[in-house]
Write a protein that holds these residues in place. Structure first.
Motif, PDB file in Angstrom:
ATOM      1  N   ALA A  33      -1.191   7.861   4.466  1.00 58.51           N
ATOM      2  CA  ALA A  33      -0.320   8.333   5.540  1.00 58.51           C
ATOM      3  C   ALA A  33       0.943   7.489   5.621  1.00 58.51           C
ATOM      4  O   ALA A  33       0.895   6.259   5.553  1.00 58.51           O
ATOM      5  CB  ALA A  33      -1.069   8.279   6.870  1.00 58.51           C
ATOM      6  N   GLY A  34       2.098   8.161   5.744  1.00 58.79           N
ATOM      7  CA  GLY A  34       3.377   7.470   5.894  1.00 58.79           C
ATOM      8  C   GLY A  34       4.061   7.112   4.597  1.00 58.79           C
ATOM      9  O   GLY A  34       5.151   6.529   4.614  1.00 58.79           O
ATOM     10  N   LYS A  35       3.465   7.465   3.458  1.00 61.01           N
ATOM     11  CA  LYS A  35       4.059   7.124   2.167  1.00 61.01           C
ATOM     12  C   LYS A  35       4.352   8.391   1.359  1.00 61.01           C
ATOM     13  O   LYS A  35       3.890   9.479   1.686  1.00 61.01           O
ATOM     14  CB  LYS A  35       3.146   6.186   1.380  1.00 61.01           C
ATOM     15  N   VAL A  36       5.146   8.205   0.281  1.00 59.85           N
ATOM     16  CA  VAL A  36       5.604   9.335  -0.529  1.00 59.85           C
ATOM     17  C   VAL A  36       5.163   9.147  -1.975  1.00 59.85           C
ATOM     18  O   VAL A  36       5.281   8.048  -2.529  1.00 59.85           O
ATOM     19  CB  VAL A  36       7.141   9.477  -0.475  1.00 59.85           C
ATOM     20  N   LEU A  37       4.672  10.203  -2.572  1.00 61.17           N
ATOM     21  CA  LEU A  37       4.332  10.216  -3.995  1.00 61.17           C
ATOM     22  C   LEU A  37       5.244  11.201  -4.706  1.00 61.17           C
ATOM     23  O   LEU A  37       5.369  12.358  -4.297  1.00 61.17           O
ATOM     24  CB  LEU A  37       2.872  10.636  -4.203  1.00 61.17           C
ATOM     25  N   PHE A  38       5.920  10.722  -5.776  1.00 60.68           N
ATOM     26  CA  PHE A  38       6.727  11.587  -6.631  1.00 60.68           C
ATOM     27  C   PHE A  38       5.971  11.796  -7.939  1.00 60.68           C
ATOM     28  O   PHE A  38       5.612  10.823  -8.617  1.00 60.68           O
ATOM     29  CB  PHE A  38       8.088  10.951  -6.926  1.00 60.68           C
ATOM     30  N   PHE A  75       7.100   1.856  -0.050  1.00 58.03           N
ATOM     31  CA  PHE A  75       6.526   3.017   0.612  1.00 58.03           C
ATOM     32  C   PHE A  75       6.588   4.291  -0.223  1.00 58.03           C
ATOM     33  O   PHE A  75       6.468   5.387   0.302  1.00 58.03           O
ATOM     34  CB  PHE A  75       7.217   3.234   1.965  1.00 58.03           C
ATOM     35  N   PHE A  76       6.813   4.141  -1.520  1.00 53.29           N
ATOM     36  CA  PHE A  76       6.717   5.314  -2.390  1.00 53.29           C
ATOM     37  C   PHE A  76       6.173   4.891  -3.747  1.00 53.29           C
ATOM     38  O   PHE A  76       6.160   3.710  -4.104  1.00 53.29           O
ATOM     39  CB  PHE A  76       8.072   6.015  -2.553  1.00 53.29           C
ATOM     40  N   LYS A  77       5.733   5.882  -4.483  1.00 47.95           N
ATOM     41  CA  LYS A  77       5.221   5.660  -5.833  1.00 47.95           C
ATOM     42  C   LYS A  77       5.644   6.826  -6.710  1.00 47.95           C
ATOM     43  O   LYS A  77       5.706   7.971  -6.253  1.00 47.95           O
ATOM     44  CB  LYS A  77       3.685   5.554  -5.815  1.00 47.95           C
ATOM     45  N   VAL A  78       5.959   6.524  -7.972  1.00 51.43           N
ATOM     46  CA  VAL A  78       6.305   7.560  -8.946  1.00 51.43           C
ATOM     47  C   VAL A  78       5.255   7.553 -10.051  1.00 51.43           C
ATOM     48  O   VAL A  78       4.924   6.496 -10.595  1.00 51.43           O
ATOM     49  CB  VAL A  78       7.703   7.325  -9.554  1.00 51.43           C
ATOM     50  N   ILE A  79       4.722   8.724 -10.352  1.00 50.72           N
ATOM     51  CA  ILE A  79       3.763   8.855 -11.451  1.00 50.72           C
ATOM     52  C   ILE A  79       4.294   9.890 -12.440  1.00 50.72           C
ATOM     53  O   ILE A  79       4.578  11.033 -12.056  1.00 50.72           O
ATOM     54  CB  ILE A  79       2.370   9.281 -10.952  1.00 50.72           C
TER      55      ILE A  79
END
Length: 490
Positions: A98-103, A69-73
């Motif tokens: 919606a409902g997810k996190v991006l770093f 439920f997250f991603k790092v770029i």
């Protein structure tokens, strides 16, 4: 923010911070299910000095999170390919559902400040870049996104020591990059550039949080605390982004009911004009490619008005390697889970190419408005958001041509019946077409408002009178030719 910053010297034992950090990581992990249930998308932008600990902070924040439920770029400076699109495209297309996190490990701040310091942006271009960033952040916040912006701050001496330590070991030397050393050499100038950017882009719905990066564990704890409280607050009450009052340079548009529809073109003259327009468009397409000018052509109009045939004749003049026709249907699950403009940012043409949209982002203020797929506040806000979106395109050098394909109600009925009675055309008529026809007056009112509020000087609307399809086809081709020539001749 930065100019008056005072670095603190801590005497607290690091073990105390580690225990608190462990608990806060667990707290963040516990929020993930609530984020999913609430459909709250979160973007965490981590900016700061080279060697200030951005990577360590991100690793600490995600340590206990569910990776589904997250991603790092990790954002680097744009490639030559990425520079062929508008500045914001690569950032908007990466936004989470919606409902997810991006770093984001650096992003639009680092790119802008670097280019400014290295002379890649004039003061006018820099001011325009800031306006683009503010627009993007505001649109995302208004669309339900939580933006958390962190800046890792360290002093010049500490940065120099860390860079030297990184450079001294073969496995970490790559982390002390040329730009990091340049920052340290020009610390004061870089500090001012960071400060200016942050002051210009600090808003109630997207605040900057400066974190002292001098002590790693304490910085990680402060970042985790801030993110946790920002998410908790947003779950209870999301910050509302205010749409600024803006006067757009609009062109007058006559109501659809007053558009004359008796224009016609004979078959012989049509063939003559079609051949001439095809030749001109083919030549212009080559010049577009050589000069790297992108083109966006939008078709909206009544069902059975002749959009498909019009697009077909226009596209027949173009090199198939340099254009794409993009039919827009109801949004997919992935598209519904993001900002409504996301799927259009995804499909923009790169420089030298042409994108032809068969229906477009204007669905927000027509079908979505009338069918109740968005709130009144959302479709009212969309007029300015669309004008801003199209301004981003034209500022990036894109030619934008917009067509409304107009017919009267009787002509539509005749074409519907023809489709029903012709086996090879029956696929073109659906129950939805008949249902929409019953709402003709409501749609006409919505279209009149759309034309009046979004026909800007840079991206004007053109009415194609399409009772005679041949007339409408030639008019569209001529208008495209004229718009391209106007841009190429500047």
């Amino acid at each position: 923010m930065l100019r008056k910053w005072r670095f603190e010297r801590t005497t607290e034992p690091e073990e105390v911070h580690k225990a608190e950090l462990k608990q806060r990581r667990a707290d963040l992990a516990g929020l993930q299910q609530r984020l999913k249930q609430a459909g709250l998308p979160v973007i965490v932008l981590v900016e700061g000095w080279g060697a200030a600990g951005k990577g360590s902070v991100i690793r600490s924040l995600i340590r206990e999170l569910d990776p589904r439920f997250f991603k790092v770029i990790s954002v680097s400076m744009p490639t030559e390919e990425e520079r062929r699109w508008p500045f914001l495209k690569r950032y908007v297309q990466s936004i989470p559902e919606a409902g997810k996190v991006l770093f984001l490990d650096s992003g639009w701040m680092d790119e802008t400040v670097r280019e400014r310091l290295q002379g890649g942006l004039s003061e006018r271009e820099y001011a325009r870049r800031l306006e683009s960033v503010r627009m993007m952040e505001r649109q995302l916040a208004a669309g339900g996104y939580l933006l958390v912006k962190l800046f890792l701050h360290i002093d010049r001496e500490r940065q120099r020591k860390r860079l030297k330590k990184l450079a001294s070991h073969k496995d970490t030397a790559w982390r002390a990059g040329e730009n990091d050393w340049r920052q340290n050499k020009n610390y004061g100038r870089t500090l001012d550039a960071f400060q200016d950017f942050m002051s210009a882009t600090d808003a109630p719905w997207a605040r900057w949080k400066v974190i002292d990066g001098s002590h790693a564990v304490r910085a990680q704890l402060e970042a985790a605390d801030w993110l946790y409280h920002q998410i908790c607050t947003a779950l209870d009450c999301r910050p509302a982004a205010e749409q600024p009052k803006r006067e757009w340079p609009l062109l007058p548009m006559e109501p659809l009911s007053q558009v004359r529809l008796d224009q016609a073109l004979g078959e012989k003259e049509y063939r003559k004009q079609l051949k001439k327009c095809r030749k001109e468009l083919a030549e212009l397409h080559n010049e577009l490619y050589r000069k790297k000018v992108p083109v966006v052509i939008v078709y909206e109009g009544w069902d059975a008005a002749g959009k498909g045939g019009n697009i077909k004749r226009l596209a027949s003049a173009l090199d198939p390697r340099g254009y794409e026709v993009i039919p827009i249907a109801a949004p997919t699950h992935d598209e519904l889970a993001r900002h409504y403009l996301w799927r259009f940012w995804e499909r923009l043409p790169k420089t030298g190419h042409i994108a032809i949209f068969d229906r477009s982002w204007y669905g927000r203020v027509m079908v979505e408005r009338l069918e109740g797929f968005c709130s009144e506040a959302e479709w009212q806000r969309a007029y300015d958001e669309i004008n801003e979106f199209e301004r981003e395109l034209t500022d990036a050098g894109t030619v934008v041509v917009k067509f409304w394909v107009q017919i009267d109600k009787d002509t539509q009925l005749a074409r519907f019946r023809e489709r029903q009675n012709t086996p090879e055309k029956q696929w073109k008529i659906t129950e939805e077409d008949w249902r929409n026809r019953e709402k003709w007056d409501a749609y006409e009112e919505a279209v009149d408002e759309m034309l009046a509020r979004t026909s800007t000087e840079r991206a004007p609307w053109h009415i194609l009178e399409s009772v005679d399809k041949r007339y409408a086809r030639i008019k569209a081709m001529r208008l495209v030719i004229g718009a391209i020539r106007q841009t190429l001749d500047r």
